[in-house]
Scaffold this active site. Structure first.
Site, PDB file in Angstrom:
ATOM      1  N   ILE A 432     -40.994  43.320  49.626  1.00 27.97           N
ATOM      2  CA  ILE A 432     -39.660  42.738  49.483  1.00 27.97           C
ATOM      3  C   ILE A 432     -39.416  42.166  48.093  1.00 27.97           C
ATOM      4  O   ILE A 432     -38.271  41.986  47.683  1.00 27.97           O
ATOM      5  CB  ILE A 432     -39.430  41.672  50.567  1.00 27.97           C
ATOM      6  CG1 ILE A 432     -39.629  42.291  51.952  1.00 27.97           C
ATOM      7  CG2 ILE A 432     -38.040  41.077  50.482  1.00 27.97           C
ATOM      8  CD1 ILE A 432     -38.783  43.521  52.213  1.00 27.97           C
ATOM      9  N   GLY A 433     -40.475  41.876  47.347  1.00 29.46           N
ATOM     10  CA  GLY A 433     -40.232  41.446  45.968  1.00 29.46           C
ATOM     11  C   GLY A 433     -41.305  40.563  45.375  1.00 29.46           C
ATOM     12  O   GLY A 433     -41.875  40.889  44.343  1.00 29.46           O
ATOM     13  N   TRP A 562     -27.002  29.266  48.794  1.00 31.47           N
ATOM     14  CA  TRP A 562     -28.224  28.494  48.551  1.00 31.47           C
ATOM     15  C   TRP A 562     -28.119  27.625  47.301  1.00 31.47           C
ATOM     16  O   TRP A 562     -29.118  27.188  46.751  1.00 31.47           O
ATOM     17  CB  TRP A 562     -29.427  29.426  48.486  1.00 31.47           C
ATOM     18  CG  TRP A 562     -29.723  30.023  49.836  1.00 31.47           C
ATOM     19  CD1 TRP A 562     -29.067  29.787  51.002  1.00 31.47           C
ATOM     20  CD2 TRP A 562     -30.744  30.964  50.139  1.00 31.47           C
ATOM     21  NE1 TRP A 562     -29.609  30.524  52.021  1.00 31.47           N
ATOM     22  CE2 TRP A 562     -30.642  31.250  51.531  1.00 31.47           C
ATOM     23  CE3 TRP A 562     -31.731  31.606  49.385  1.00 31.47           C
ATOM     24  CZ2 TRP A 562     -31.506  32.150  52.161  1.00 31.47           C
ATOM     25  CZ3 TRP A 562     -32.586  32.494  50.023  1.00 31.47           C
ATOM     26  CH2 TRP A 562     -32.475  32.755  51.394  1.00 31.47           C
ATOM     27  N   HIS A 695     -44.944  34.824  57.137  1.00 29.81           N
ATOM     28  CA  HIS A 695     -45.102  33.373  57.225  1.00 29.81           C
ATOM     29  C   HIS A 695     -46.341  32.971  58.015  1.00 29.81           C
ATOM     30  O   HIS A 695     -46.665  31.790  58.093  1.00 29.81           O
ATOM     31  CB  HIS A 695     -43.863  32.737  57.861  1.00 29.81           C
ATOM     32  CG  HIS A 695     -42.636  32.882  57.014  1.00 29.81           C
ATOM     33  ND1 HIS A 695     -41.675  33.830  57.260  1.00 29.81           N
ATOM     34  CD2 HIS A 695     -42.236  32.231  55.896  1.00 29.81           C
ATOM     35  CE1 HIS A 695     -40.722  33.739  56.346  1.00 29.81           C
ATOM     36  NE2 HIS A 695     -41.036  32.783  55.507  1.00 29.81           N
TER      37      HIS A 695
END
Length: 790
Positions: A432-433, A562, A695
């Site tokens: 994802i990065g 955000w 996570h």
């Protein structure tokens, strides 16, 4: 006499003390006793702040070791059966396993708390769920406050909202059938509070601000009829939107007070005035609990004066919602620009604003004349500052056309050109990065920020980390690579630091989930990009490999959501300004030879209004902002986006309208359940459902990933599937990251072989040529190509 209170206070500490204590405990470096000591100290400090500000009560029960929904789940004793824990004997270590997973079980599912960037742990319920009670932590914290001589007002999430936010893995199960069990558990809690002499309890029911059907509305009648008279007086709290259309029904409930959000929904006040019972308290949420701008106290007093005359001591003053969503204090902001700082109020300062309002109402405005004059001066300073409005930004925004939000060709044409250009195998693998933010990386950034190393040494160190990440990805066999984001502190703050119109704090930390904290930048003025932000880094990373390297950007809606956003113009306008800034970066990345560009929009669903009547207006401008940011490139350039930890099914048409070539989403915690909506909708573009939870410290097995991929293939044609983790990997260590990605690549290759053997793949990989091809030309209609770099 108007009274003051708050609905909750930030629990992490002004310097993230709880975060560091949690993580040290998880690593086994400190004891549970040490963690408990830190937490107790923070609670005491925060209660004293509330008492010193003159609040009539202090909020208790708003503390949580990880999340308030998880803590309520523990208090009720309704733990997921799959963990096998005894709720009555639940340990703190087991509590954290529910949140983070263990070797046998993945963590509980996590999603957004209404339309905020706070994440809660989703309770897992079925017909056999029991609510027999758990640990006494909730009551122990009340005893702490009482022992300090404070007047405690406990906070609980309400029974109907709790059930609404829960889920069941049993198809067709009606959670409302559990309402009698839930209300019995609440009766026991309330009875204990009454026995201890507690006068008021705050029960949060923000679900009343949603579009609820008759069954759920009836649940309020049933639940509160059962709770009537059992415990202390009940303050029923709503927030995040209007509850006006349910005001008459709510007013008939056997509760003694109501809290309403008059920042998000000031228009609801008249409806509540009409139905408020003669003896009931009205808690007016007049201080913004979700943003950091100073209140215009004189304007607020205009609203409150007649209300106070009408209600007298039945008027309570409060923030709009819990202060969980703002930083703790401006006290530690020693480097913040003085003018900008004068416009702000964090949680502690908001306590002071409540105090000023109450004194003005109770003793006359003359008693707080100096404070009102300071408020007036701050409002005037912000209104008249030359830093807020930029004529060039306004002019460019006025020149935006509908064509600028359209790709040159439809997806069906684009994808063929992209497959030819990128030479990827079916089921391509990527991440994802971000990659692990090691202590060495953090120390390098900190040393550079402190001026201990120069720009050249910093660049060399960061490039060393990028090279390491690229080599590891090549060794693992990933198909589309990322540079790892070693230079980035946060996916929003990093870009905000390079955009004009943004300001930054040193300690403006806000909890996102567990120990994860973010430091939202402050959008105070018109936003624009003065120069390229990521191009040199992306170009360097691509030079290290012949595999496609993704350019990594944060999308305009997430940049908006955000951040702490200016409230003096429509959010849609700020989103379009951000979109133009990101568009410039996308075009420059393409010119630099980057053929895959990811524009992350994890906050798109988060920004959805709570009421469906408001959805279309929001989705129109939010989707347009994304398209405006992405549509300036040629067909051969592949645009990715990423979304996570939210319920997407209700807005799938809008997600499809974003027209990203590839979307990656979080699905592993729900065992691909979230993907089913994309399949039912027949989502038209390519999709990468996350195959493991980043996570959790668990390393997924090859077999576990294969099972998820097999399920994904049942929902989405394999020709349109990508293989990737749920989210970025910055919080993980390299050892577990490499092990997990190795298993992911192995699983993807095994599935390719199985499908190819069955003739299940419509296209096969074309051999990759050496080196990186030249960047494609911009799409026709990219009208700002000549000026976007200025």
């Amino acid at each position: 006499m108007a009274r003051t209170h708050i609905l909750g206070f930030p629990r992490i500490g002004a310097r993230r003390e709880l975060k560091f204590a949690q993580e040290a405990f998880w690593r086994g470096e400190t004891s549970e006793a040490a963690l408990r000591e830190v937490a107790a100290g923070l609670r005491q400090r925060h209660w004293q702040l509330q008492a010193a500000s003159g609040l009539d009560t202090v909020a208790t029960g708003d503390f949580a070791w990880y999340d308030q929904m998880l803590s309520l789940t523990a208090l009720l004793g309704v733990l997921p059966k799959r963990f096998g824990f005894d709720a009555a004997q639940l340990t703190l270590g087991q509590y954290f396993e529910l949140a983070r997973g263990n070797r046998e079980q993945p963590a509980m599912e996590m999603t957004k708390w209404f339309d905020t960037n706070y994440h809660y742990l989703v309770p897992e319920l079925d017909a056999d769920s029991t609510f027999d009670g758990g640990p006494d932590w909730f009551f122990e914290e009340i005893e702490e406050a009482l022992a300090q001589g404070l007047k405690a007002r406990p906070v609980l999430i309400g029974p109907v909202t709790y059930l609404w936010l829960s889920k069941s893995h049993v198809s067709g199960f009606d959670r409302l059938t559990l309402l009698p069990k839930v209300t019995q558990a609440y009766r026991r809690i309330l009875a204990r509070l009454k026995a201890r002499g507690i006068e008021w309890v705050q029960i949060d029911e923000p679900a009343l601000c949603l579009d609820l059907g008759a069954a759920w509305l009836n649940a309020y009648d049933q639940a509160y009829a059962e709770l009537a008279g059992v415990g202390p007086a009940i303050l029923l709290a709503t927030y995040f939107d209007t509850a006006a259309d349910h005001a008459a029904r709510a007013a008939s409930l056997p509760v003694q007070g109501f809290h309403i959000d008059l920042v998000r929904a000031p228009q609801q006040l008249d409806a509540w005035r009409r139905v408020l019972p003669a003896s009931a308290v009205l808690s007016a949420g007049v201080i913004d609990g979700r943003n950091i701008w100073r209140a215009d106290l004189r304007r607020v007093l205009t609203t409150l004066s007649s209300l106070h005359a009408e209600l007298g001591d039945r008027l309570w003053l409060a923030p709009s919602c819990s202060l969980l969503h703002v930083p703790v204090s401006l006290e530690h902001e020693v480097r913040l620009d003085a003018e900008l700082k004068s416009w702000l109020a964090f949680a502690t300062e908001k306590l002071g604003e409540l105090s000023v309002l109450a004194r003005a109402l109770n003793h006359g405005e003359a008693s707080v004349a100096a404070q009102l004059e300071a408020s007036d001066a701050a409002q005037a300073s912000r209104r008249n500052s030359g830093r807020v409005v930029n004529p060039r930004v306004q002019q460019r925004l006025a020149g935006v056309t509908a064509q600028m939000a359209e790709r040159a060709s439809p997806f069906t044409d684009r994808i063929e050109r992209q497959r030819e250009a990128l030479q990827l195998p079916p089921l391509p693998t990527t991440t994802i990065g971000s990659f692990p933010q090691t202590s060495a990386i953090r120390q390098t950034r900190a040393a550079y920020k402190r001026g201990e190393i120069g720009a050249l040494e910093y660049l060399q160190r960061i490039r060393g980390e990028i090279k390491l990440a690229v080599r590891k990805q090549e060794a693992l066999g990933l198909d589309v690579l990322v540079h790892g984001e070693a230079e980035r502190n946060d996916m929003v703050e990093y870009f905000g630091e390079q955009l004009c119109g943004y300001g930054f704090t040193e300690n403006g930390w806000v909890q996102s989930y567990g120990s994860r904290c973010v430091k939202p930048p402050v959008i105070y003025g018109d936003v624009y990009r003065p120069e390229p932000m990521t191009v040199d880094t992306a170009r360097y990373a691509q030079s290290l490999t012949d595999r496609p390297m993704k350019g990594m950007l944060t999308g305009p809606v997430t940049m908006l959501q955000w951040s702490f956003v200016r409230d003096d113009q429509p959010r849609a306008t700020t989103a379009r300004q951000l979109a133009l800034a990101i568009r410039d970066e996308v075009c420059d990345l393409e010119h630099a030879g980057i053929r895959v560009i990811q524009i992350d929009e994890p906050a798109l669903r988060e920004g959805l209004p709570l009421r469906r009547a408001d959805w279309n207006a929001y989705l129109d401008w939010a989707v347009n902002a994304f398209r405006l940011s992405a549509a300036g490139v040629a067909d051969q350039t592949q645009i990715h986006t990423h979304m996570c930890y939210a319920e997407f099914n209700d807005i799938l048409p809008a997600i499809a309208a974003m027209d990203a070539d590839v979307i990656t989403i979080e699905t592993s915690r729900s065992a691909m359940e979230l993907l089913e909506g994309f399949g039912d909708f027949d989502y038209p573009n390519e999709i990468g459902p996350g195959v493991y939870d980043i996570h959790s410290p668990r390393v997924p097995t090859v077999a576990a990933i294969e099972r998820l991929l097999d399920r994904a293939c049942e929902v989405i044609p394999p020709q349109r599937l990508w293989v990737n983790p749920d989210c970025g990997l910055k919080t993980r260590g390299w050892e577990e990251t490499e092990a997990a990605l190795a298993n992911m690549v192995t699983a993807a290759r095994a599935l390719r072989s199985r499908l190819a053997g069955k003739g299940g793949l419509a296209w096969q990989r074309v051999e990759r040529t050496e080196g990186v091809t030249a960047a494609p030309r911009h799409a026709a209609g990219c009208v700002d190509c000549a000026t976007h770099a200025s």
